[in-house]
Motif scaffolding. Structure first.
Motif, mmCIF file in Angstrom:
data_model
loop_
_atom_site.group_PDB
_atom_site.id
_atom_site.type_symbol
_atom_site.label_atom_id
_atom_site.label_comp_id
_atom_site.label_asym_id
_atom_site.label_seq_id
_atom_site.Cartn_x
_atom_site.Cartn_y
_atom_site.Cartn_z
ATOM 1 N N LEU A 3 0.775 -1.450 -0.485
ATOM 2 C CA LEU A 3 0.145 -0.324 -0.268
ATOM 3 C C LEU A 3 0.656 0.890 -0.056
ATOM 4 O O LEU A 3 0.298 2.319 -0.651
ATOM 5 N N ALA A 4 1.459 1.284 0.699
ATOM 6 C CA ALA A 4 3.010 2.293 0.738
ATOM 7 C C ALA A 4 2.817 2.831 -0.258
ATOM 8 O O ALA A 4 2.999 4.203 -0.658
ATOM 9 N N PRO A 5 4.017 2.369 -1.410
ATOM 10 C CA PRO A 5 4.476 3.106 -2.401
ATOM 11 C C PRO A 5 3.247 3.374 -3.325
ATOM 12 O O PRO A 5 3.258 4.593 -4.386
ATOM 13 N N ARG A 6 2.132 2.832 -3.296
ATOM 14 C CA ARG A 6 0.577 2.881 -4.089
ATOM 15 C C ARG A 6 0.336 4.790 -3.597
ATOM 16 O O ARG A 6 -0.089 5.571 -4.454
ATOM 17 N N ILE A 7 -0.085 4.170 -2.573
ATOM 18 C CA ILE A 7 -0.920 5.877 -1.484
ATOM 19 C C ILE A 7 0.322 6.941 -1.313
ATOM 20 O O ILE A 7 0.047 8.257 -1.923
ATOM 21 N N ALA A 8 1.810 6.793 -1.447
ATOM 22 C CA ALA A 8 2.865 7.382 -0.899
ATOM 23 C C ALA A 8 3.070 8.181 -3.029
ATOM 24 O O ALA A 8 3.952 9.739 -2.562
ATOM 25 N N ASP A 9 2.411 8.004 -3.638
ATOM 26 C CA ASP A 9 3.036 8.221 -5.121
ATOM 27 C C ASP A 9 2.254 9.360 -5.205
ATOM 28 O O ASP A 9 0.866 9.815 -4.934
ATOM 29 N N ARG A 10 2.881 10.701 -5.487
ATOM 30 C CA ARG A 10 2.475 11.787 -5.611
ATOM 31 C C ARG A 10 2.227 12.183 -7.197
ATOM 32 O O ARG A 10 0.997 13.194 -7.079
ATOM 33 N N HIS A 11 1.975 11.637 -7.825
ATOM 34 C CA HIS A 11 0.845 11.375 -9.606
ATOM 35 C C HIS A 11 -0.641 10.596 -9.261
ATOM 36 O O HIS A 11 -1.229 11.358 -10.015
ATOM 37 N N PHE A 12 -0.131 9.801 -9.113
ATOM 38 C CA PHE A 12 -1.698 8.569 -8.700
ATOM 39 C C PHE A 12 -1.228 7.954 -7.689
ATOM 40 O O PHE A 12 -2.795 7.191 -7.441
ATOM 41 N N GLY A 13 -1.407 7.945 -6.389
ATOM 42 C CA GLY A 13 -1.698 8.622 -5.606
ATOM 43 C C GLY A 13 -1.988 9.692 -4.202
ATOM 44 O O GLY A 13 -2.159 10.697 -4.873
ATOM 45 N N VAL A 14 -2.803 9.371 -2.799
ATOM 46 C CA VAL A 14 -2.439 10.901 -2.249
ATOM 47 C C VAL A 14 -1.378 11.401 -2.645
ATOM 48 O O VAL A 14 -1.406 13.067 -1.982
ATOM 49 N N GLY A 15 0.208 10.879 -2.349
ATOM 50 C CA GLY A 15 1.603 11.585 -2.587
ATOM 51 C C GLY A 15 1.975 11.640 -0.662
ATOM 52 O O GLY A 15 0.474 12.367 -0.129
ATOM 53 N N GLY A 16 3.275 11.525 -0.783
ATOM 54 C CA GLY A 16 3.834 11.487 0.631
ATOM 55 C C GLY A 16 5.271 11.553 0.458
ATOM 56 O O GLY A 16 5.510 10.508 0.000
ATOM 57 N N ASP A 17 5.996 11.080 1.736
ATOM 58 C CA ASP A 17 7.316 10.149 2.047
ATOM 59 C C ASP A 17 6.702 9.067 2.411
ATOM 60 O O ASP A 17 8.141 8.264 2.784
ATOM 61 N N GLY A 18 6.056 9.155 2.488
ATOM 62 C CA GLY A 18 5.158 7.555 2.434
ATOM 63 C C GLY A 18 4.397 6.844 3.254
ATOM 64 O O GLY A 18 3.370 8.224 3.422
ATOM 65 N N LEU A 19 4.443 5.939 4.111
ATOM 66 C CA LEU A 19 2.287 5.749 4.960
ATOM 67 C C LEU A 19 3.099 5.246 6.551
ATOM 68 O O LEU A 19 4.084 4.256 6.440
ATOM 69 N N ILE A 20 2.136 5.795 7.487
ATOM 70 C CA ILE A 20 2.261 5.309 8.605
ATOM 71 C C ILE A 20 0.832 5.000 9.513
ATOM 72 O O ILE A 20 -0.233 5.313 9.308
ATOM 73 N N LEU A 21 1.489 4.386 10.121
ATOM 74 C CA LEU A 21 -0.235 2.902 10.799
ATOM 75 C C LEU A 21 -0.168 3.501 12.124
ATOM 76 O O LEU A 21 1.015 3.312 12.632
ATOM 77 N N ILE A 22 -1.311 4.041 13.049
ATOM 78 C CA ILE A 22 -1.392 4.387 14.141
ATOM 79 C C ILE A 22 -2.053 2.751 14.606
ATOM 80 O O ILE A 22 -3.224 2.725 14.556
ATOM 81 N N THR A 23 -1.559 2.336 15.390
ATOM 82 C CA THR A 23 -2.015 1.201 15.507
ATOM 83 C C THR A 23 -2.613 0.664 17.341
ATOM 84 O O THR A 23 -1.906 1.577 18.019
ATOM 85 N N PRO A 24 -2.980 -0.215 17.973
ATOM 86 C CA PRO A 24 -3.169 -0.747 19.641
ATOM 87 C C PRO A 24 -1.625 -0.727 20.329
ATOM 88 O O PRO A 24 -0.966 -1.639 18.991
#
Length: 283
Positions: free
Chosen positions: A30-51
């Motif tokens: 998921l991280a490469p897809r969602i962090a993509d600045r052209h085809f995703g949300v865009g960002g330096d990566g993905l961070i999960l907030i978990t219990p």
């Protein structure tokens, strides 16, 4: 899947509240897809907030290439903002579990909203094998040690803040250094787990300017652990005081390496926007 885009000094990530949301595919995919600045949300990566069983919440951080990293100083501040403002925990200070261990975070509030966060990042790790690096084996630390890159010996200082850093002091912060050498140093055989690279220009004993080539993401606007490593390297090489302002392309981070050993990082945590990510990974 609901997400929140947040940034700390321009170091931006997509955050997912795993107390309430389920990932549509593994985080490494998921991280490469969602962090993509052209085809995703865009960002330096993905961070999960978990219990977490030992803290108020746990942070898992994935770089833009899908690799999981141990720690992110800017990211953990934004995690603290979300945890407090969403009601997961109203403690202040907060305790967040990371790949570095459990960190204590003091929240600076205004109208019950988190504006800044001061993080106790723990003691820097200086022994070569623990960073890890193959440089300076047999020494207690790697300070201004020659690293050969493209036929040139660069004096590097190596520090881990839970993730490995290679700090290089330079006269000018040139693209030729950051983009020309950053990726080569990141994957240099001297660093078995790759490395984050900081190029630093000293302005005074209390202020420096830096650019960061981040492992797995390329150049980023800021790096919290990198700013901490810069402060530690500045002290070890006699260039800076123990309290220093680190000016990065995305903003200024305040760092203190206390006499007792811990490094404290203070900086902003800002929500950018919220949205929905398609559940179908091929959408």
């Amino acid at each position: 899947m609901r997400f929140v885009k947040m940034q700390g000094a321009g170091n931006d990530y997509v955050y997912v509240d795993c107390f309430r949301e389920t990932l549509p595919q593994p985080a490494t995919e998921l991280a490469p897809r969602i962090a993509d600045r052209h085809f995703g949300v865009g960002g330096d990566g993905l961070i999960l907030i978990t219990p977490s069983e030992i803290a108020d919440a746990r942070m898992r951080m994935f770089n833009a290439d899908g690799s999981e990293a141990e720690m992110c100083g800017n990211g953990v501040r934004c995690v603290a903002k979300y945890v407090y403002e969403s009601g997961i925990s109203r403690n202040n200070p907060l305790r967040i579990e990371t790949g570095r261990g459990v960190l204590a975070l003091d929240l600076v509030l205004e109208d019950d909203r988190v504006q800044k966060v001061r993080v106790n990042m723990g003691d820097p790790i200086l022994h070569p094998r623990e960073i890890p690096t193959n440089l300076g084996l047999g020494r207690d630390r790697v300070t201004e040690y020659p690293l050969e890159v493209d036929g040139t010996n660069l004096p590097v200082t190596c520090v881990s803040m839970g993730n490995p850093h290679c700090v290089i002091f330079v006269e000018e912060l040139l693209d030729a250094l950051v983009h020309g050498l950053g990726a080569k140093i990141e994957r240099h055989p001297a660093f078995p787990r790759r490395v984050n690279v900081e190029f630093v220009r000293v302005e005074s004993s209390k202020a420096v300017q830096a650019r960061v080539w981040e492992r797995g993401s390329g150049e980023t606007l800021a790096c919290g652990t990198g700013a901490c490593a810069v402060c530690v390297a500045g002290v070890l090489t006699g260039r800076t005081d123990r309290q220093v302002s680190v000016r990065l392309p995305g903003g200024v981070l305040e760092v203190e390496w206390s006499e007792e050993g811990s490094v404290f990082l203070t900086g902003p945590a800002v929500e950018v926007f919220r949205g929905d990510w398609p559940e179908c990974p091929n959408a």
